[in-house]
Write an enzyme that holds these catalytic residues in place. Structure first.
Site, mmCIF file in Angstrom:
data_model
loop_
_atom_site.group_PDB
_atom_site.id
_atom_site.type_symbol
_atom_site.label_atom_id
_atom_site.label_comp_id
_atom_site.label_asym_id
_atom_site.label_seq_id
_atom_site.Cartn_x
_atom_site.Cartn_y
_atom_site.Cartn_z
ATOM 1 N N ASP A 198 -6.845 -2.409 4.044
ATOM 2 C CA ASP A 198 -5.448 -2.132 4.410
ATOM 3 C C ASP A 198 -5.217 -2.189 5.923
ATOM 4 O O ASP A 198 -4.438 -1.399 6.463
ATOM 5 C CB ASP A 198 -5.005 -0.773 3.836
ATOM 6 N N HIS B 257 0.855 -1.187 0.000
ATOM 7 C CA HIS B 257 0.000 0.000 0.000
ATOM 8 C C HIS B 257 0.895 1.242 0.000
ATOM 9 O O HIS B 257 1.874 1.296 0.745
ATOM 10 C CB HIS B 257 -0.901 -0.008 1.242
HETATM 11 C C1 GAR Z 1 1.202 1.061 -6.138
HETATM 12 O O1 GAR Z 1 1.589 2.334 -5.707
HETATM 13 C C2 GAR Z 1 0.583 0.273 -5.008
HETATM 14 O O2 GAR Z 1 1.181 0.533 -3.770
HETATM 15 C C3 GAR Z 1 -0.828 0.769 -5.046
HETATM 16 O O3 GAR Z 1 -1.146 0.842 -6.401
HETATM 17 C C4 GAR Z 1 0.041 1.149 -7.125
HETATM 18 C C5 GAR Z 1 0.184 0.153 -8.243
HETATM 19 O O4 GAR Z 1 1.232 0.509 -9.085
HETATM 20 N N1 GAR Z 1 -1.718 -0.090 -4.333
HETATM 21 C C6 GAR Z 1 -2.803 0.348 -3.716
HETATM 22 O O5 GAR Z 1 -3.159 1.502 -3.710
HETATM 23 C C7 GAR Z 1 -3.601 -0.725 -3.003
HETATM 24 N N2 GAR Z 1 -4.492 -0.128 -2.054
HETATM 25 P P1 GAR Z 1 1.822 -0.557 -10.092
HETATM 26 O O6 GAR Z 1 0.631 -1.117 -10.883
HETATM 27 O O7 GAR Z 1 2.737 0.242 -10.966
HETATM 28 O O8 GAR Z 1 2.519 -1.611 -9.300
#
Ligand code: GAR
Length: 209
Positions: free
Chosen positions: A144, A108
């Site tokens: 979360d 997260h």
């Molecule tokens: C990341 O920043 C991850 O931490 C977040 O989504 C993004 C995905 O990026 N996750 C959340 O917000 C979950 N609640 P990515 O597709 O480039 O890995």
């Protein structure tokens, strides 16, 4: 050990996990990447790495539980041991979590318990904090709220906008998540209520800065 990745977006964290497994840093294989979004960039990354890429659209099911059962069935078909959520923007129900107890990780983009839910980076930026970061945690049925395994901290600079902050957080996400996945597949994480005991190896830390 076989790992299944769940994602909804571009998949840069999935890429970090794929690369860490391919290089041998993490002794596991990514067995399947599943997305609830057909056009998720993470599915293209999986295909490029020769990993099965599966789209399971949540809208094709009447209930969350049916969707979660389809995820479980697909992960089982690929003999998955651990599940890594990497930008997977769906809440998982007990139907899923009971099938994978203690084997579901999430990253997260905030220092939990601050700023859970959608767009943790934007929430932190809007709030005006001086330190932001990311958290890898076990997944439970809350948003979360699962036990925290490791966190990465970054400064928030006065010149930052939300996107600049996101980029700085993402860089530490890409270091933190493979490190925790390695601990997981090597059987070095032990959850004790809200606390996670970790058998640390050389140069590992539970707080990256
Ligand atoms: C990341 O920043 C991850 O931490 C977040 O989504 C993004 C995905 O990026 N996750 C959340 O917000 C979950 N609640 P990515 O597709 O480039 O890995």
């Amino acid at each position: 050990m076989k790992v299944g990745i769940l994602l909804s977006g571009g998949g840069t964290n999935a890429q970090a996990l794929i690369d860490a497994c391919a290089s041998g840093d993490v002794p596991a294989d990514i067995a399947v990447v599943i997305s609830n979004r057909r056009k998720a960039g993470g599915l293209d990354r999986a295909r490029a790495a020769g990993i099965p890429a599966v789209h399971i659209g949540h809208r094709q099911f009447d209930t969350r539980e049916q969707f979660d059962q389809a995820l479980t069935d697909c992960l089982r078909e690929h003999s998955v041991d651990w599940v890594a959520c990497a930008g997977f923007m769906r809440l998982l129900t007990p139907v899923f979590l009971d099938a994978w107890t203690g084997r579901v990780l999430n990253i997260h983009p905030a220092l939990l318990p601050a700023f859970p839910g959608v767009d943790g980076q934007a929430q932190a930026h809007a709030y005006g904090v001086r330190i932001a970061g990311c958290t890898v945690h076990f997944v439970d049925a809350g948003t979360d709220t699962g036990a925290i395994i490791a966190q990465g901290a970054v400064p928030v600079l006065p010149t930052d906008d939300r996107d600049a902050l996101q980029e700085r957080i993402l860089a530490v996400e890409h270091r933190l998540y493979p490190m925790v996945l390695k601990m997981a597949v090597e059987g070095r994480l032990r959850q004790d209520g809200r606390h996670v005991q970790v058998d640390l190896r050389d140069r590992e830390a539970l707080l990256l800065m």
